[in-house]
Design a protein around this motif. Structure first.
Motif, PDB file in Angstrom:
ATOM      1  N   TYR A   7       0.834  -1.207   0.000  1.00  0.00           N
ATOM      2  CA  TYR A   7       0.000   0.000   0.000  1.00  0.00           C
ATOM      3  C   TYR A   7       0.867   1.255   0.000  1.00  0.00           C
ATOM      4  N   GLN A   8       1.951   1.202   0.759  1.00  0.00           N
ATOM      5  CA  GLN A   8       2.833   2.366   0.809  1.00  0.00           C
ATOM      6  C   GLN A   8       3.596   2.556  -0.506  1.00  0.00           C
ATOM      7  N   ARG A   9       3.803   1.449  -1.231  1.00  0.00           N
ATOM      8  CA  ARG A   9       4.567   1.540  -2.483  1.00  0.00           C
ATOM      9  C   ARG A   9       3.678   1.697  -3.717  1.00  0.00           C
ATOM     10  N   ALA A  10       2.358   1.685  -3.527  1.00  0.00           N
ATOM     11  CA  ALA A  10       1.457   1.766  -4.679  1.00  0.00           C
ATOM     12  C   ALA A  10       1.602   3.123  -5.367  1.00  0.00           C
ATOM     13  N   ASN A  11       1.468   3.106  -6.707  1.00  0.00           N
ATOM     14  CA  ASN A  11       1.651   4.324  -7.497  1.00  0.00           C
ATOM     15  C   ASN A  11       0.364   4.826  -8.123  1.00  0.00           C
ATOM     16  N   SER A  12      -0.651   3.965  -8.248  1.00  0.00           N
ATOM     17  CA  SER A  12      -1.894   4.363  -8.903  1.00  0.00           C
ATOM     18  C   SER A  12      -3.055   4.273  -7.913  1.00  0.00           C
ATOM     19  N   THR A  13      -4.111   5.005  -8.248  1.00  0.00           N
ATOM     20  CA  THR A  13      -5.292   5.011  -7.383  1.00  0.00           C
ATOM     21  C   THR A  13      -5.994   3.659  -7.408  1.00  0.00           C
TER      22      THR A  13
ATOM     23  N   GLU B 134      -4.702   0.742  -7.850  1.00  0.00           N
ATOM     24  CA  GLU B 134      -3.930  -0.208  -7.038  1.00  0.00           C
ATOM     25  C   GLU B 134      -4.136   0.055  -5.556  1.00  0.00           C
ATOM     26  N   LEU B 135      -4.211   1.323  -5.171  1.00  0.00           N
ATOM     27  CA  LEU B 135      -4.448   1.665  -3.769  1.00  0.00           C
ATOM     28  C   LEU B 135      -5.809   1.143  -3.305  1.00  0.00           C
TER      29      LEU B 135
END
Length: 340
Positions: free
Chosen positions: A185-191, A193-194
């Motif tokens: 979650y902390q490394r996610a880059n897109s909405t 994916e979050l």
């Protein structure tokens, strides 16, 4: 000078060699002596080896008992019991059981009491359910047994060790998965994916909370044993055989009749009091209906009276004419007589 030094060095080497030889011989003799001692102990009386084996067997038995006790103590066992006790006083026994449960660190989870009546005799029956720490279960049973006569007693156990182990393993896996999801979650880059990771994280957290609740429930049931105590007061003995009616005394027969009259009269009064509101309710439409019918029948009566009076008047008219004709006829007859 150099020759003296060489001589001293040679002498020192010889002394060192001699000391080393003496040490080796001493060690060898000790080893030999030890071997002889071992041979003597083995080659002597054959019974001398048996105590050693017996001691080893006793030690092995003690260690096995300790291991078994430790394994039994590590097991998670749920105990439920039921006892049926006959006592002389229900309230006293129930209060004593509840007080003992609270003093032991437990509590009363459920209770019930019923009153029974037979003529003038009354007695109570019911039950009380207590939960006490597992180590206080057997002392609690002994205390209940002292309260009266035990009619029946039973205890059931359930081993939930495997369930607790399974729950703990599943919780460990879920916690690790939750930690990994938090990292993702902390490394996610897109909405998108979050959102996906957050949904999975919520699902994992719900599973963790559900399993934790199951584990707490099992641990609570293991820590506290349940004992249901059914308390019965003795029922009164059946009364003696009734005296035949014709053999009863006059006084008892009179009193019985008075009682019957009183009961009958009271029953009538109660019945009348019960029916009074209904009679009032039913009387209102009946009275109103009768008045309404009377009001509608009056014109008919007047009409009938008028129609009946008309013939009477006609009859009277005819009679008047006859009366008038009557006197007229009489003078004629008198005049005829005079002529004659």
């Amino acid at each position: 000078m150099a020759s003296r030094v060489r001589v001293l060095a040679v002498v020192a080497l010889l002394l060192l060699a001699g000391c080393a030889g003496m040490g080796g011989s001493g060690d060898a003799s000790e080893a030999q002596g030890g071997g002889d001692g071992a041979q003597m102990s083995s080659g002597g009386d054959g019974g001398s080896s048996q105590p050693v084996e017996a001691d080893s067997g006793v030690d092995a038995g003690d260690s096995g008992t300790v291991q078994a006790g430790t394994a039994a103590a590590d097991r998670a066992i749920i105990r439920n019991g039921r006892m049926v006790v006959e006592v002389t006083n229900y309230s006293t026994t129930a209060d004593a059981i509840a007080a003992r449960a609270r003093a032991s660190g437990g509590y009363v989870s459920d209770s019930n009491r019923q009153l029974h009546r037979d003529d003038d005799e009354t007695w109570y029956t019911g039950y009380i359910v207590v939960r006490v720490p597992s180590e206080e279960y057997e002392p609690m049973q002994s205390m209940v047994s002292e309260q009266g006569t035990v009619r029946s007693e039973e205890t059931t156990t359930k081993d939930v060790t495997d369930q607790l182990v399974d729950l703990e393993a599943r919780l460990t896996n879920l916690r690790e998965r939750r930690d990994r999801l938090r990292t993702f979650y902390q490394r996610a880059n897109s909405t998108a994916e979050l959102l996906r990771i957050e949904e999975e994280l919520s699902s994992v957290q719900r599973d963790i909370e559900r399993l934790q609740a199951q584990k707490r429930s099992l641990e609570q049931r293991v820590a506290y044993s349940t004992l249901r105590v059914e308390i019965h007061e003795p029922a009164p003995e059946p009364s003696a055989q009734q005296v035949p009616y014709h053999e009863r005394s006059l006084v008892s027969a009179f009193l019985s009749s008075v009682t019957d009259v009183y009961v009958f009269t009271r029953g009538l009064l109660v019945t009348a009091a019960s029916l009074a509101p209904w009679l009032v309710v039913l009387a209102v439409p009946v009275v109103g209906g009768r008045r309404l019918l009377r009001g509608r029948s009056l014109p008919l009566v007047s009409r009938r009276g008028g129609s009946e009076s008309a013939p009477e008047s006609e009859d009277r008219g005819d009679g008047g004419d006859d009366a008038q004709q009557g006197p007229t006829d009489e003078p004629d007859t008198e005049s005829r007589d005079d002529d004659a």
